[in-house]
Design a protein around this motif. Structure first.
Motif, PDB file in Angstrom:
ATOM      1  N   ILE A   1       0.857  -1.199   0.000  1.00 17.76           N
ATOM      2  CA  ILE A   1       0.000   0.000   0.000  1.00 17.76           C
ATOM      3  C   ILE A   1       0.884   1.238   0.000  1.00 17.76           C
ATOM      4  O   ILE A   1       0.712   2.156  -0.804  1.00 17.76           O
ATOM      5  CB  ILE A   1      -0.939   0.007   1.235  1.00 17.76           C
ATOM      6  N   GLU A   2       1.859   1.214   0.901  1.00 15.61           N
ATOM      7  CA  GLU A   2       2.726   2.386   1.039  1.00 15.61           C
ATOM      8  C   GLU A   2       3.460   2.673  -0.274  1.00 15.61           C
ATOM      9  O   GLU A   2       3.555   3.825  -0.708  1.00 15.61           O
ATOM     10  CB  GLU A   2       3.726   2.171   2.189  1.00 15.61           C
TER      11      GLU A   2
ATOM     12  N   PRO B   1       3.722  10.082  -5.081  1.00 10.92           N
ATOM     13  CA  PRO B   1       4.163  11.381  -4.565  1.00 10.92           C
ATOM     14  C   PRO B   1       3.418  12.531  -5.253  1.00 10.92           C
ATOM     15  O   PRO B   1       2.802  12.332  -6.300  1.00 10.92           O
ATOM     16  CB  PRO B   1       5.651  11.420  -4.916  1.00 10.92           C
ATOM     17  N   ASP B   2       3.501  13.673  -4.644  1.00 14.20           N
ATOM     18  CA  ASP B   2       2.859  14.864  -5.198  1.00 14.20           C
ATOM     19  C   ASP B   2       3.710  15.361  -6.369  1.00 14.20           C
ATOM     20  O   ASP B   2       4.701  16.060  -6.177  1.00 14.20           O
ATOM     21  CB  ASP B   2       2.751  15.922  -4.081  1.00 14.20           C
ATOM     22  N   ASP B   3       3.329  14.965  -7.554  1.00 16.65           N
ATOM     23  CA  ASP B   3       4.110  15.240  -8.768  1.00 16.65           C
ATOM     24  C   ASP B   3       3.078  15.260  -9.889  1.00 16.65           C
ATOM     25  O   ASP B   3       2.233  14.369  -9.972  1.00 16.65           O
ATOM     26  CB  ASP B   3       5.129  14.096  -8.941  1.00 16.65           C
ATOM     27  N   PHE B   4       3.153  16.249 -10.773  1.00 17.84           N
ATOM     28  CA  PHE B   4       2.067  16.393 -11.758  1.00 17.84           C
ATOM     29  C   PHE B   4       2.016  15.273 -12.786  1.00 17.84           C
ATOM     30  O   PHE B   4       1.083  15.186 -13.561  1.00 17.84           O
ATOM     31  CB  PHE B   4       2.117  17.773 -12.431  1.00 17.84           C
ATOM     32  N   HIS B   5       3.002  14.390 -12.774  1.00 15.59           N
ATOM     33  CA  HIS B   5       2.921  13.230 -13.662  1.00 15.59           C
ATOM     34  C   HIS B   5       1.884  12.213 -13.195  1.00 15.59           C
ATOM     35  O   HIS B   5       1.442  11.375 -13.962  1.00 15.59           O
ATOM     36  CB  HIS B   5       4.280  12.500 -13.733  1.00 15.59           C
ATOM     37  N   TYR B   6       1.560  12.260 -11.916  1.00 12.35           N
ATOM     38  CA  TYR B   6       0.744  11.202 -11.309  1.00 12.35           C
ATOM     39  C   TYR B   6      -0.687  11.655 -11.050  1.00 12.35           C
ATOM     40  O   TYR B   6      -0.936  12.841 -10.835  1.00 12.35           O
ATOM     41  CB  TYR B   6       1.336  10.810  -9.951  1.00 12.35           C
ATOM     42  N   ALA B   7      -1.556  10.675 -11.020  1.00 12.24           N
ATOM     43  CA  ALA B   7      -2.873  10.932 -10.422  1.00 12.24           C
ATOM     44  C   ALA B   7      -2.646  11.191  -8.931  1.00 12.24           C
ATOM     45  O   ALA B   7      -1.648  10.754  -8.360  1.00 12.24           O
ATOM     46  CB  ALA B   7      -3.779   9.720 -10.617  1.00 12.24           C
ATOM     47  N   ARG B   8      -3.610  11.878  -8.310  1.00 17.43           N
ATOM     48  CA  ARG B   8      -3.477  12.182  -6.878  1.00 17.43           C
ATOM     49  C   ARG B   8      -4.076  11.034  -6.067  1.00 17.43           C
ATOM     50  O   ARG B   8      -5.286  10.788  -6.146  1.00 17.43           O
ATOM     51  CB  ARG B   8      -4.235  13.468  -6.535  1.00 17.43           C
ATOM     52  N   THR B   9      -3.238  10.348  -5.295  1.00 20.01           N
ATOM     53  CA  THR B   9      -3.747   9.258  -4.460  1.00 20.01           C
ATOM     54  C   THR B   9      -4.487   9.878  -3.278  1.00 20.01           C
ATOM     55  O   THR B   9      -3.903  10.639  -2.506  1.00 20.01           O
ATOM     56  CB  THR B   9      -2.595   8.372  -3.948  1.00 20.01           C
ATOM     57  N   ARG B  10      -5.769   9.545  -3.164  1.00 16.88           N
ATOM     58  CA  ARG B  10      -6.610  10.206  -2.161  1.00 16.88           C
ATOM     59  C   ARG B  10      -7.156   9.268  -1.094  1.00 16.88           C
ATOM     60  O   ARG B  10      -7.555   9.707  -0.026  1.00 16.88           O
ATOM     61  CB  ARG B  10      -7.844  10.814  -2.846  1.00 16.88           C
ATOM     62  N   LEU B  11      -7.311   7.986  -1.472  1.00 19.74           N
ATOM     63  CA  LEU B  11      -8.160   7.125  -0.650  1.00 19.74           C
ATOM     64  C   LEU B  11      -7.614   5.708  -0.613  1.00 19.74           C
ATOM     65  O   LEU B  11      -7.153   5.183  -1.622  1.00 19.74           O
ATOM     66  CB  LEU B  11      -9.577   7.090  -1.278  1.00 19.74           C
ATOM     67  N   LEU B  12      -7.725   5.095   0.548  1.00 18.40           N
ATOM     68  CA  LEU B  12      -7.495   3.652   0.690  1.00 18.40           C
ATOM     69  C   LEU B  12      -8.837   3.000   0.976  1.00 18.40           C
ATOM     70  O   LEU B  12      -9.551   3.403   1.908  1.00 18.40           O
ATOM     71  CB  LEU B  12      -6.528   3.377   1.847  1.00 18.40           C
TER      72      LEU B  12
ATOM     73  N   ALA C   1      -2.602   5.121   6.139  1.00 15.66           N
ATOM     74  CA  ALA C   1      -3.311   6.042   5.246  1.00 15.66           C
ATOM     75  C   ALA C   1      -3.242   7.472   5.793  1.00 15.66           C
ATOM     76  O   ALA C   1      -2.913   8.415   5.070  1.00 15.66           O
ATOM     77  CB  ALA C   1      -4.759   5.594   5.074  1.00 15.66           C
ATOM     78  N   ARG C   2      -3.542   7.607   7.083  1.00 20.06           N
ATOM     79  CA  ARG C   2      -3.514   8.939   7.730  1.00 20.06           C
ATOM     80  C   ARG C   2      -2.152   9.601   7.581  1.00 20.06           C
ATOM     81  O   ARG C   2      -2.048  10.785   7.298  1.00 20.06           O
ATOM     82  CB  ARG C   2      -3.750   8.799   9.242  1.00 20.06           C
ATOM     83  N   ARG C   3      -1.117   8.800   7.836  1.00 23.16           N
ATOM     84  CA  ARG C   3       0.240   9.325   7.776  1.00 23.16           C
ATOM     85  C   ARG C   3       0.526   9.932   6.404  1.00 23.16           C
ATOM     86  O   ARG C   3       1.296  10.865   6.273  1.00 23.16           O
ATOM     87  CB  ARG C   3       1.220   8.175   8.091  1.00 23.16           C
ATOM     88  N   HIS C   4      -0.120   9.381   5.367  1.00 24.64           N
ATOM     89  CA  HIS C   4       0.111   9.881   4.011  1.00 24.64           C
ATOM     90  C   HIS C   4      -1.013  10.804   3.543  1.00 24.64           C
ATOM     91  O   HIS C   4      -1.105  11.106   2.353  1.00 24.64           O
ATOM     92  CB  HIS C   4       0.255   8.698   3.055  1.00 24.64           C
ATOM     93  N   GLY C   5      -1.864  11.212   4.471  1.00 26.18           N
ATOM     94  CA  GLY C   5      -2.937  12.155   4.111  1.00 26.18           C
ATOM     95  C   GLY C   5      -4.056  11.543   3.290  1.00 26.18           C
ATOM     96  O   GLY C   5      -4.789  12.262   2.609  1.00 26.18           O
ATOM     97  N   LEU C   6      -4.208  10.215   3.327  1.00 30.45           N
ATOM     98  CA  LEU C   6      -5.299   9.579   2.585  1.00 30.45           C
ATOM     99  C   LEU C   6      -6.521   9.402   3.479  1.00 30.45           C
ATOM    100  O   LEU C   6      -6.393   9.147   4.675  1.00 30.45           O
ATOM    101  CB  LEU C   6      -4.907   8.180   2.090  1.00 30.45           C
ATOM    102  N   ASN C   7      -7.688   9.485   2.859  1.00 37.28           N
ATOM    103  CA  ASN C   7      -8.918   9.083   3.535  1.00 37.28           C
ATOM    104  C   ASN C   7      -9.052   7.567   3.464  1.00 37.28           C
ATOM    105  O   ASN C   7      -8.335   6.900   2.708  1.00 37.28           O
ATOM    106  CB  ASN C   7     -10.125   9.710   2.842  1.00 37.28           C
TER     107      ASN C   7
END
Ligand SMILES: *Cc1c(COP(=O)(O)O)cnc(C)c1O
Length: 342
Positions: free
Chosen positions: A120-121, A126-137, A160-166
């Motif tokens: 999962i991790e 990462p926050d990079d415009f090449h990627y979709a934004r991972t938001r949720l687990l 998930a929390r540690r990485h700012g995901l819902n």
């Protein structure tokens, strides 16, 4: 084809009992799109309370409930992490991608239903415009009839929390999980931002799911439900079935688990049938190839309904409130006759 007398195909085949039908017929109703249906409001309050969440939303199906949740968490171009075997990814016609413009990031489930935390991790982008934004687990419990432990879920939520995901839990059968774990259902739901719960499976209601969780997400879900065509009018008729289910059919899930276990213990005594003992109400059986087709035909001819692969080599049996202990005896006797005749 003979009619099905012992229906192990799914816990969705349950029919509302006489008492449930009476509760439904007598339900006080209003127009829920105006927020006016007192029975529906009562169901939402009851579900939120039982699951220990701020708010709840009644929806016509588990599929719509999962999709509503995913769309409440993720916008266009966002991504959710999900198990390959999860219903929301595999069995819902790709709704999150098609209707939500949400990119799935599926990961293999282990045999026990978990997704390893390090995988999962590693999948969180990462926050990079090449990627979709991972938001949720998104997790599922029970998954394929197996129970995710409280420890695993807590660790996954913490990650998930540690990485700012819902976090979302597909808890279609969360009451089965709670029963198997021997804890209140709110403990299984704890920490998740949203949880989807089916009322129309082992709980025995004819229609409906509830999405429970954080108030802001559930309120966002109310708009999405409307968009998806799930705003219903005098839905208190349905909600009354759900209330009856939550008030009367939770404790008895333990009977379904005991029945599944007894069925499993019986079936595995036959040469050619191999299986793991079930943790809840779902049982998978491997059938030796040389008997698979004949055994399937025998079960069908004797009114035993199951699902599985077309060749009969992998069967799924599900126990529920419309297959009692006598149905287990019957299925085992029918199986005994098959093996005795060979
Ligand atoms: C059945 C199920 C759903 C979907 O519910 P429907 O009411 O059939 O749309 C979602 N998730 C899981 C795990 C399920 O078993």
């Amino acid at each position: 084809m003979s009619p099905i007398r012992y229906d192990f195909r799914s816990d969705t085949v349950t029919r509302p009992s006489a008492a449930m039908r009476t509760a439904m017929a007598n339900a006080e109703v209003g127009d829920d799109v105006f927020g006016d249906d007192p029975t529906l409001n009562r169901l939402e309050a009851l579900a939120a309370d039982m699951l220990g969440k701020e708010a709840a939303l009644f929806l016509p199906s588990g599929t719509q409930s999962n999709l509503t949740a995913l769309m409440a968490h993720c916008g266009r171009g966002d991504e959710y992490i999900v198990g390959q075997n999860q219903h929301a990814y595999r069995w819902e016609a790709g709704g999150a991608a098609v209707l939500g413009s949400i990119q799935p990031q599926p990961l293999e489930n282990e045999a026990d239903g978990t997704i390893p935390l390090e995988k999962i991790e590693a999948a969180i982008k990462p926050d990079d415009f090449h990627y979709a934004r991972t938001r949720l687990l998104s997790l599922e419990n029970t998954i394929g009839g197996k129970v995710l432990s409280l420890d695993y879920m807590r660790s996954a939520i913490e990650l998930a929390r540690r990485h700012g995901l819902n976090t979302h839990l597909d808890g279609a059968r969360i009451f089965n999980a709670a029963t198997a774990l021997g804890v209140p259902v709110a403990e299984v739901a704890a920490g998740f931002d949203t949880v989807s719960v089916c009322l129309s499976k082992g709980l025995g209601a004819p229609v409906g799911s509830v999405l429970v969780g954080r108030k802001d997400l559930v309120e966002a879900g109310r708009r999405i439900r409307k968009m998806l065509g799930g705003g219903m009018r005098q839905a208190g008729i349905l909600a009354a079935g759900g209330i009856h289910a939550l008030e009367n059919n939770v404790a008895r899930l333990a009977d379904d688990h005991a029945n599944a276990l007894r069925l499993a213990e019986g079936l595995r005594s036959f040469n050619g049938l191999t299986l793991e003992l079930p943790q809840t109400n779902i049982l998978f059986v491997r059938v030796a190839p040389e008997i698979a087709a004949d055994y399937s035909a025998h079960l069908e001819a004797h009114g035993v309904g199951i699902t599985g692969t077309y060749d009969g080599s992998r069967q799924r049996w599900v126990t529920h409130l419309d297959v009692d202990s006598a149905a287990i005896d019957a299925a085992l006797a029918i199986t005994r006759d098959f093996f005795a005749a060979r």
